[in-house]
Motif scaffolding. Structure first.
Motif, short mmCIF file in Angstrom:
data_model
loop_
_atom_site.label_atom_id
_atom_site.label_comp_id
_atom_site.label_asym_id
_atom_site.label_seq_id
_atom_site.Cartn_x
_atom_site.Cartn_y
_atom_site.Cartn_z
N TYR A 55 0.87 -1.21 -0.01
CA TYR A 55 0.05 -0.18 0.11
C TYR A 55 0.70 1.24 -0.09
N GLY A 56 2.21 1.08 0.28
CA GLY A 56 2.87 2.43 0.16
C GLY A 56 3.08 2.94 1.45
N GLY A 57 2.59 2.48 2.55
CA GLY A 57 2.34 2.98 3.95
C GLY A 57 1.86 2.29 4.93
N ARG A 58 1.75 2.80 6.19
CA ARG A 58 1.19 1.88 7.24
C ARG A 58 -0.13 1.67 7.03
N VAL A 59 -0.68 0.59 7.11
CA VAL A 59 -1.93 0.12 7.16
C VAL A 59 -2.37 -0.82 8.43
N GLN A 60 -3.32 -0.17 9.27
CA GLN A 60 -3.74 -0.89 10.37
C GLN A 60 -5.03 -1.52 10.36
N ARG A 61 -5.25 -2.71 11.16
CA ARG A 61 -6.34 -3.19 11.22
C ARG A 61 -7.33 -2.78 12.35
N ILE A 62 -8.50 -2.57 11.89
CA ILE A 62 -9.53 -2.27 13.28
C ILE A 62 -10.45 -3.37 13.37
N VAL B 152 -21.39 -1.63 13.76
CA VAL B 152 -20.16 -1.97 12.86
C VAL B 152 -19.73 -0.52 12.53
N ALA B 153 -20.53 0.12 11.97
CA ALA B 153 -20.19 1.27 11.28
C ALA B 153 -19.47 2.32 12.51
N ASP B 154 -20.20 2.36 13.73
CA ASP B 154 -19.44 3.31 14.72
C ASP B 154 -18.12 2.65 15.39
N GLN B 155 -17.97 1.09 15.53
CA GLN B 155 -16.89 0.72 15.77
C GLN B 155 -15.63 1.10 14.69
N LEU B 156 -15.91 0.85 13.56
CA LEU B 156 -15.13 1.55 12.38
C LEU B 156 -14.54 3.07 12.80
N THR B 157 -15.58 3.79 13.06
CA THR B 157 -15.06 5.18 13.33
C THR B 157 -14.42 5.47 14.44
N ASP B 158 -14.83 4.84 15.52
CA ASP B 158 -14.01 4.92 16.79
C ASP B 158 -12.74 4.42 16.54
N GLY B 159 -12.48 3.10 15.93
CA GLY B 159 -11.22 2.63 15.74
C GLY B 159 -10.26 3.26 14.99
N ILE B 160 -10.82 3.96 13.94
CA ILE B 160 -9.88 4.77 13.18
C ILE B 160 -9.45 6.08 13.88
N ARG B 161 -10.39 6.81 14.42
CA ARG B 161 -10.05 7.91 15.29
C ARG B 161 -9.05 7.77 16.37
N THR B 162 -8.89 6.26 17.13
CA THR B 162 -8.15 5.75 17.90
C THR B 162 -6.71 5.50 17.22
N VAL B 163 -6.61 5.13 16.22
CA VAL B 163 -5.45 4.78 15.76
C VAL B 163 -4.78 5.69 15.03
N ARG B 164 -5.30 7.08 14.71
CA ARG B 164 -4.97 8.12 14.13
C ARG B 164 -4.20 9.00 15.24
N LYS B 165 -4.76 8.60 16.26
CA LYS B 165 -4.10 9.53 17.54
C LYS B 165 -2.84 8.85 18.06
N TYR C 61 -0.85 6.94 15.65
CA TYR C 61 0.08 7.15 14.61
C TYR C 61 0.04 8.11 13.87
N ASP C 62 0.99 8.99 13.54
CA ASP C 62 0.99 9.99 12.57
C ASP C 62 0.49 10.01 11.15
N LYS C 63 1.16 8.98 10.66
CA LYS C 63 0.85 8.74 9.33
C LYS C 63 0.21 7.20 9.17
N VAL C 64 -0.90 7.23 8.60
CA VAL C 64 -1.57 5.93 8.47
C VAL C 64 -2.34 5.97 6.84
#
Length: 361
Positions: free
Chosen positions: A36-43, A82-95, A97-100
């Protein structure tokens, strides 16, 4: 998600990309960066699935090592959509890691193909459509819970998305599966991977080392079987004990001996040396939160454990695949067998009505 098979022009096609990066095994995070050319995280997503060895379809009580609350934070709180879990998970990961670059929607706890097929399609598509940041789908399941109808669904989704299906094989030895109360045998795993292979999605496998009664030789037999069956990725972790399980009672009673850290490091390296070099290694250890973990305490320090595994490779002068021997029959030459999904499970997936417990809306 398989890595790009085409190496950079500066790297010989006979040298895996991970070797050119100075790694001793084909680590998951590095494989995702190459793809992917950068950091990818599982939620991690908990959609409210159960298991057929919990609800009585094939057994009751669940796996003797399993308390899903210890494996997924979502099981420790009231489930959200499920949508809320994804939204919350993405927000947490972005806090954190600087670049995802993006995220993978990972249906993790319980058996995530154990629901009516049409409902599975809806819930997977809901996750994939959450936004452009979702790069793909990962689904954990049991090898006896993937009738052809489910594999055809994954094949359809994989035409437009990266899809990974993770099978809980644990061991190739049926005595170990009986001890765990898995309520399936290794034949179900062989049947599942032979039906899943070549459909356009990645096939991963989950392995546990240190199962009581298994010798080093038996664990190496499992390594050779994983290599022969042609999985795209592997997760390996030690048998660890969490609160609220039959294993916790056995540990406290002194009837269960767990593998020590030094033995585990040696065993993991031995295991990885026997796998094909192109297989992605998603995990080399496992752990539970302190409030859930009973034993062994050493698995909490994942960074130290990883360093010791890498150091052992370098001490030996070996890497993943150093002792790999291709099977006589190539995995892709194995015939696709008839579906052997147990009828009691098939009925739950293909004949029952919608499940109101799944957290879609």
């Amino acid at each position: 998600m398989a890595t790009d098979p085409t190496p950079p022009e500066s790297i010989s096609p006979t040298v895996p990309s991970w070797r050119a990066e100075g790694l001793v095994f084909n680590a998951f995070g590095a494989a995702l960066r190459r793809r992917y050319g950068g950091r990818v995280q599982r939620i991690s997503i908990d959609a409210g699935f159960t298991c057929p060895n919990v609800d009585g379809a094939v057994a009751r009580g669940g796996c003797n090592f399993c308390d899903n609350r210890s494996f997924s934070p979502s099981r420790r709180v009231r489930l959200k959509r499920v949508a809320d879990q994804l939204t919350d998970g993405i927000r947490t990961v972005r806090k954190r890691y600087d670049k995802v670059t993006g995220f993978l929607a990972y249906f993790q706890p319980a058996t995530n193909t154990y629901a009516p097929v049409e409902q599975l399609r809806e819930i997977y598509e809901l996750a994939l459509s959450h936004g452009p940041e979702i790069r793909g789908l990962a689904v954990g399941t049991r090898p006896d819970c993937v009738p052809d109808s489910v594999l055809e669904l994954f094949e359809m989704l994989a035409a437009d998305h990266d899809v990974s299906v993770e099978f809980g094989m644990q061991t190739m030895h049926n005595d170990g599966l009986v001890w765990m109360n898995r309520a399936h045998d290794h034949g179900h795993q062989v049947n599942a991977i032979d039906r899943a292979r070549g459909r356009g999605f990645e096939c991963g496998v989950h392995i546990i080392l240190g199962i009581p009664g298994e010798t080093h030789e038996m664990m190496m037999q499992t390594a050779d079987e994983v290599a022969a069956l042609g999985f795209d990725s592997v997760k390996i972790h030690n048998l660890y004990v969490v609160e609220g399980t039959p294993l916790a009672d056995q540990v406290r009673a002194g009837t269960l001996n767990l593998m020590d850290r030094e033995t585990y490091v040696q065993t993991v390296v031995d295991f990885l040396q026997r796998l094909p070099p192109e297989m992605i290694v998603e995990r080399v250890s496992g752990e539970a939160p302190k409030g859930f973990l009973v034993e062994p305490a050493w698995c909490l320090d994942k960074s130290r454990l990883l360093r010791e595994i890498e150091s052992e490779f370098r001490r030996r002068g070996t890497v993943q695949g150093s002792h790999y021997r291709p099977p006589t029959v190539s995995p892709h030459s194995r015939p696709r067998p008839q579906d052997n999904t147990p009828e009691s499970i098939r009925q739950q997936i293909e004949q029952r009505g919608r499940l109101p417990v799944l957290k879609m809306n």
